[in-house]
Structures are given as C-alpha cells and as structure tokens.
Design an enzyme around this catalytic site. Structure first.
Site, short mmCIF file in Angstrom:
data_model
loop_
_atom_site.label_atom_id
_atom_site.label_comp_id
_atom_site.label_asym_id
_atom_site.label_seq_id
_atom_site.Cartn_x
_atom_site.Cartn_y
_atom_site.Cartn_z
N ASP A 270 0.87 -1.17 0.00
CA ASP A 270 0.00 0.00 0.00
C ASP A 270 0.91 1.23 0.00
OD1 ASP A 270 -2.12 1.75 0.08
OD2 ASP A 270 -3.23 0.65 1.60
C1 BGC Z 1 -5.13 3.12 -0.10
C2 BGC Z 1 -5.15 2.12 -1.25
C3 BGC Z 1 -4.92 2.84 -2.54
C4 BGC Z 1 -3.61 3.61 -2.47
C5 BGC Z 1 -3.25 4.36 -3.74
C6 BGC Z 1 -3.94 4.03 -0.13
O1 BGC Z 1 -4.08 5.06 0.77
O2 BGC Z 1 -5.19 2.43 1.12
O3 BGC Z 1 -6.36 1.43 -1.27
O4 BGC Z 1 -4.92 1.93 -3.60
O5 BGC Z 1 -3.72 4.56 -1.42
O6 BGC Z 1 -4.13 5.38 -3.99
#
Ligand code: BGC
Length: 739
Positions: A270
């Site tokens: 993530d």
């Molecule tokens: C989220 C993810 C997301 C990523 C990129 C993170 O803060 O938890 O679900 O894909 O950001 O935007």
C-alpha cells in the site's frame, strides 16, 4: 448413472451441467488463468543484461503510480491505477495533484457495498470485466482493486468500499470480479492483505486475531482470490499483524500466501506501507509504492542498494523479485505484445453495466402501505427533499475517486424518468456542512475526520416542509456521502449527520406519503426513521447511473432485489467489535469477538438487529418451498450437496429473489456461530410461476479450521441446512448427514 459435461466459455467461466437420471443441476464457477511461465529463458536473458540500478528500479515507485521500466531492453514501466469505483483520474507523477488532462474520464461504478448488495455473482464478473476494459483503454497494467477486507465494524471508513461482513459472500463476489478484470490482460491488485479492518491507526496498529478466526473469517476471500481467481497481485496492507507490519510479515506473505496457497504473482505495498528494505524483500514484498518523497529514498531504492553493497542482501534475492514482476508482465502481455487487449472506456455499454449493477443493488427495507412503487396515475406533484438528491460521489473524500462525464443524481434520475406532467417541488432541506478540519500532515495515511455541523437552517427547513405539504408524495434523499464516509478515518458513531433526523421527522409529520431513501455505504442509526416512515429504501454510492437506477426502482420499472450485505444494528453497542469493547484499540487491537463477526454475533447471542444480514423486500412476494437434498444417505467429505428449492412468485409482477442457505451444527465439538451462510442463488421468477433451483454446497465448505492440525476439517454428523430469503427469515430446514 451420472454424466458430466463441462462447457468452457470465453470468460473463463466453466459451466458445469450435471445430468442425472431425474434432474438437471447447473452450477457456475469462475476460474482464473495462472501466471504464464513460458518466458523463463527470455526473462533470464533480459535480466542478464540488467544493471543493479535497473533491477531495483523495478522494485519501487518511480512516480506515484508506476515503477521504472528498462527502455533499452524493451521493458516498459508497470502502470497502476486505483481502484474500486473505476479507473481513477490521472495523478501527477510526483504528487497527489490531479494531472488535469481531459482524456482520463471513466465510468463510475457502484462502490463495493453496492455490488455486494446485488448478491449476483454474474454482475461481479460484469463489473470486473467492464472496469478491466476501461483499465486497458487507459493503458494500465494493474488495477488496485477489488478491496475485500471484511467489514468488522459499521463505523469503518471504508465500509462503503468493502463488500461485506460475511466471508462466503465476500469470496463468491471477489472471484468472478477478479477473473473478469484479468480476462482483459490487466492484473487485479487485491487489497488490503490482510486484517485492514479499520482506518483508525491503520498505519501502525498491531492486529491480533486468533488463528481460527483469521482463517475462517478474514482470509477466505483472499485465499479464493489466489487459488480460484489466480489473482496476479496483492496489496500489502498498512497495519501490523501479530507484531509485524504486513509488508514485512514473512508468515503471511511467504508462508500463507505463497507456500500454502501457491500465489505466483507479486505483492505490491500500500502507498507508504513499507518500513524496511532487506526485511520486507526477504519477507515476500515485491514492489514498494508510496506517497510523495524523493523516489530514490524509497526503501527499495538507494537504501536497498546500500544493503546490497554491505552484503545484507544478495543479488539473487533481488533477481527473484524482478523475475516475478517480469513474469507478470508477460502474462498480461505488456512486453510489447501486439495481441494485448485494447479495451474501451466511457462507453454506453459500460454505463449500462454500471446501471445493471446499481439497479440490482437497491434494497427495499420497508413498504408498509404499498407507497412504493409510486403510482403515477394518482400523483401530480412530488416533493424531492434533501442534499443527497443532487450530491455527486464519484470524487470526494480521502481516497480514490473517478472523474466521470456521467453521474446521474437521484433528482436527475427522477427528471429523466417522470413524465413532464408531473411537477417536482425540490427543496434542499439540509446542507452538508463541516467544522473546519484539523489540517492534515502531508502524507499522513490516517487522518482526523471532518466534524459535521448538525444544525438545520430554519429557512431551508421551512421550504422543505412547505414542499412536502403541497405535494402528493414526498421523497427524502438522505444518508451520507463520500466526504463523510471516507478512507483514513472511521466514524465516531452511527448518527446521521447534518441534522437530517430532525428534517425527516418534521417532513414525515406533514406528509405521511413520504418515502425515505438513504444513500450511504454503511449502517446508520435509522431506528426512528424505520418506525415513523412507511416506505424506506437503501441505495449506495451507486455509480454513473445510480440516479436512473434508483428512479426506476421508485417508479416500479425495476423490481428491487438487493439484500443487505451487512447487519444494520439497533445500537452500535450491539455490534460485536463494540460489544466486546475491542474497537479501535490503541497500539494494538484484539478482535475479541473472534468468529462471531456480523450476523454470526447477533444470531448466536440472540440480539435483534434493526435489519438483518441478507434482508431486502420486493414489490412481489415469494414462497420458498419443497426444499430437499439430493441424497438421504450420508455425504462423504469430497462430495457435493445439491439442495433443490422451489421458488414461487406469488405476486403479480416479475421479480428476483436471493435464496440463501445457512448451515448450523448442534452439539459440535468446536465453537460455531449459530448459523453460517454457505450458499445462495439469485433467481428471476415471473409472476405466478415457480422455478426450481439447485444450491450447490461442496461438503468441504462445511469444514472448520483445525488450529493444531493446521488444516480444514469436516466434522462428521448431522447438520441443519436452513433456506430463506434473509438470515432471519428461514423458511425451510433440511437435515443432512456427513460421514
Ligand atoms: C489506499 C489504497 C490505494 C492507495 C493508492 C492508499 O491510501 O489504502 O487502497 O490503492 O492509497 O491510492
């Protein structure tokens, strides 16, 4: 004698038709395509020519949503995009600012909770396939979707985005979604692996779950994503699990994911979920992505090179990860393959997909005096009240949204569908207002939430009351939105924001012909609204065509067939994580309710919910009868149970019913919830007709996870199979015996 015919269709969906002497049984299963290994020699030859810098460049973000390619060797960047609502707008390469181009419009699809409320596995495939085509049209390699963490608490900021509180429904929807997506030469990135069930402290909270609960509740959809859908990538979550950050948790990445489940794809972190170089890589992480900081400072960039020079990690370890990434790239045909699917985006066909999902997701919660569907022959004026009548949700809040040319609001939906002779009296009634928010620290992934202002404006209230008074029917569009329900923070309670309860009360007092439509992704306290209103409808952040679909349900062109994918509690204190006082924890959160997540808790503890899991009405009525199993003798462990059910439409309009199958076992040797969903089937039954369906339950589905033996065990004995149309409306029971 039994005869099997297996027909493969182009969508990796095997339809198995089993013909026995007296009946025909059909079941749909979805199977993904594995990572392709035919390219090993080519990959080795490319890697032989790569410098160490080129290799590590592939292991970390070199822009917000790409890793580095190696141009001179024909290796392109790996291009990613969010997400669960559709392909996210283009973001700048080195900040979260939108790029501001005009070729990044996409279809806005219903959020996860909307899809799961359809209880329709075919629509899950349609969703995945449709958004997969859009991903390709935007030249993406990896779509950061689906988001399938279990809804542990109604207050979770991402409840709207996740599917459900139930592991079986979760996996049954996740698998076809992923297969549909990956059928387009694009990789799913299934998130957030694992135990990311709250936003509070998500960047460091250490989640403690007992092993059986982990296996039976929190992992099944992730496991099915690997073993059945063959997902090409997984997103390592922010949180810690049993003391280790998920992106450096060797037990969960190397042992469970790869060794046990046979995962062959790549683990992508993530955004800013990585905390070490060597440990993460050795524990099974392949790619580090992040929020803005100089990309060479990422753990998998310069620090990894330093570790390599210091002998803390070998080049062969790095090669292992690079090779996996290249294998994925060949599989999705991104290595210059002319045959790669080109996709399409922003098309009428895709808006229709979004419409179909939305129209099956709307849940009719109450319809006491048959106020619904609205009988237009008796209506000349309709009051439309509430800020949610015009609110758009494609963008907003923290987290991925979609830039779309089409988002039909509920008011626009009515305007599109109503004849011109009917007058709409619109009054906003309440306003979406927030107290100034504590300024977020740049790059923070957990944030203070915006506090809603809950006083009504007296003039607006008066306008709403007047509109209701002079109209034959009133529709209030209430609920929340994607600014209020949002990633990065959880809600403090179930209260409806912005003074809506007072507004609804006052409108109901002047016009008893009032329909309340809630638009939200998560449960709210609607106790008094349920009591006072005679018609109550639940809709979701429901995509580009959400308003049209909703209008069609309200006007009866579409007969509602959505069912709640989670339990609506009367009080938050009834919900398991809250009743056990184990949310949100501090540095550590211990899931003390164990196996009893969602309805498992309510049913086992005999707590009456406001609306139960699986609940939803129709404009027609169904009778569920003649339930019987295909065998009287005992089933063996490797056999399949077919439960035949007659579904009669006893009303006078066509409709779809979701027949649900729950199992329970008295006198079990192990702790069990009083019942568990183990099968369901959505079926269209025309008015006055009866359809016979077969619900298929492999005996293995009844297994529990034996912690000491570290395996799934089917306990022999008698099981009860309850068949109904919600978890609290079981219409028939049959006993089955397992040897
Ligand atoms: C989220 C993810 C997301 C990523 C990129 C993170 O803060 O938890 O679900 O894909 O950001 O935007």
């Amino acid at each position: 004698m039994t005869l099997f015919a297996v027909l493969f269709t182009s969508c990796n969906q095997a339809q198995k038709t089993e013909i026995s002497s007296n009946e025909i049984k059909i079941t749909d299963t979805y199977m993904g395509t594995s990572i392709i290994h035919n390219y090993d020699k080519k990959i080795d030859s490319i890697m032989d020519q790569m410098t160490l810098e080129e290799k590590t460049g592939m292991l970390h973000g070199t822009s917000m949503f790409t890793t580095a390619g190696v141009n001179r060797l024909g290796v392109p960047e790996l291009k990613m995009a969010d997400g669960p609502l559709g392909v996210r707008e283009e973001i700048s390469r080195d900040s979260w600012a939108p790029l501001g181009v005009d070729n990044d419009y996409a279809t806005y699809y219903p959020a996860g909770a909307g899809l799961s409320a359809t209880w329709n596995t075919k629509l899950a495939y349609v969703f995945g396939n449709s958004v997969g085509e859009e991903s390709r049209a935007r030249d993406k390699d990896v779509l950061l979707s689906p988001a399938i963490n279990i809804i542990r608490t109604p207050l979770g900021g991402r409840t709207y985005e996740y599917f459900t509180e139930d592991p079986f429904l979760n996996k049954k929807l996740a698998v076809p979604f992923i297969v549909g997506l990956q059928d387009n030469d694009v990789a799913a990135c299934v998130k957030h692996y694992a135990a990311n069930n709250q936003e509070t402290h998500r960047d460091y909270v250490d989640v403690q779950i007992d092993e059986r609960t982990l296996r039976e509740i929190y992992l099944p959809a992730f496991k099915a994503a690997v073993t059945e859908a063959k997902a090409y990538s997984m997103m390592g979550a922010y949180n810690k699990f049993r003391g280790e950050y998920m992106c450096e948790n060797s037990d969960m990445l190397n042992d469970v994911l790869r060794e046990e489940w046979g995962f062959e794809g790549i683990v992508i972190s993530d955004w800013a979920a990585v905390h070490t170089s060597v440990k993460s890589l050795k524990s099974g992480l392949d790619i580090e992505m992040g929020t803005p900081k100089p990309f060479n400072e990422f753990f998998m960039a310069d620090p990894l090179m330093d570790s390599l020079k210091a002998g803390k990690i070998s080049e062969s370890e790095i090669n292992k990860h690079v090779k996996r990434i290249l294998q994925l790239m060949y599989t999705i045909k991104s290595m210059g393959n002319e045959d790669r699917k080109k996709g399409s985006i922003d098309t009428e066909a895709h808006f229709k997909d979004a419409y179909n999902i939305a129209s099956e997701s709307v849940v009719l919660l109450k319809n006491d005096k048959n106020v619904l569907p609205i009988n237009l022959s008796e209506v000349k004026t309709i009051a439309v009240i509430g800020a949610n009548a015009t609110k758009k949700n494609a963008l907003g809040g923290f987290g991925a949204g979609v830039k779309t040319k089409r988002e039909v609001t509920p008011l626009e939906g009515l305007q599109n569908r109503l004849p011109e002779t009917i007058k709409i009296n619109y009054a906003e009634g309440y306003q979406e207002r927030y107290a100034p928010k504590k300024k977020a620290i740049f790059g923070e992934v957990t944030q203070a939430r915006a506090e809603s202002i809950n006083e009504l404006d007296s003039e607006m209230l008066e306008q709403a009351i007047q509109a209701a008074k002079i109209s034959d029917v009133t529709i209030i569009f209430a609920g929340s939105n994607r600014d209020f329900e949002t990633e990065a923070s959880d809600r403090p309670d179930l209260k409806l924001p912005f003074g809506q309860e007072e507004l609804i009360d006052k409108v109901l007092a002047v016009n008893p012909n009032t329909i309340v439509v809630m638009i939200a992704g998560a449960p709210f306290d609607i106790n008094s609204i349920k009591e006072k209103s005679s018609a109550l409808v639940w809709s979701w952040f429901n995509g580009s065509e959400g308003g049209n679909a909703l209008a069609d349900v309200l006007l009866g062109t579409v007969n509602p067939s959505g069912k709640l994918p989670w339990t609506m509690p009367k009080s938050i204190h009834d919900s398991p994580a809250h009743a056990t006082n184990s949310f949100p924890g501090g540095e550590t959160v211990s899931y003390d309710e164990g196996l009893l997540v969602g309805y498992r808790w309510f049913d086992t503890k005999n707590i009456e919910p406001l609306f139960p899991f699986g609940y939803g009405l129709s404009y027609t009525t169904f009778d569920i009868k003649n339930v019987h199993a295909d065998k009287k003798e005992a089933y063996l462990e490797n056999e399949t149970i077919y439960i035949s059910v007659d579904v009669e439409n006893t009303g006078n309009i066509d409709g779809k019913e979701v027949v649900q199958l729950y199992t329970s076992k008295k006198d079990s040797n192990v702790e069990r919830a009083s019942q568990e969903l183990k099968g369901f089937e959505k079926v269209l039954v025309n008015a006055g007709e009866t359809v016979t369906i077969n619900i298929v339950v492999p005996v293995q589905e009844l297994a529990y996870y034996h912690v000491d033996l570290k395996k799934w065990v089917v306990e022999p004995g008698i099981y009860n199979v309850g068949i109904g149309n919600s978890s609290r409306n079981i219409k028939a029971n049959v006993s089955i015996n397992i040897k």
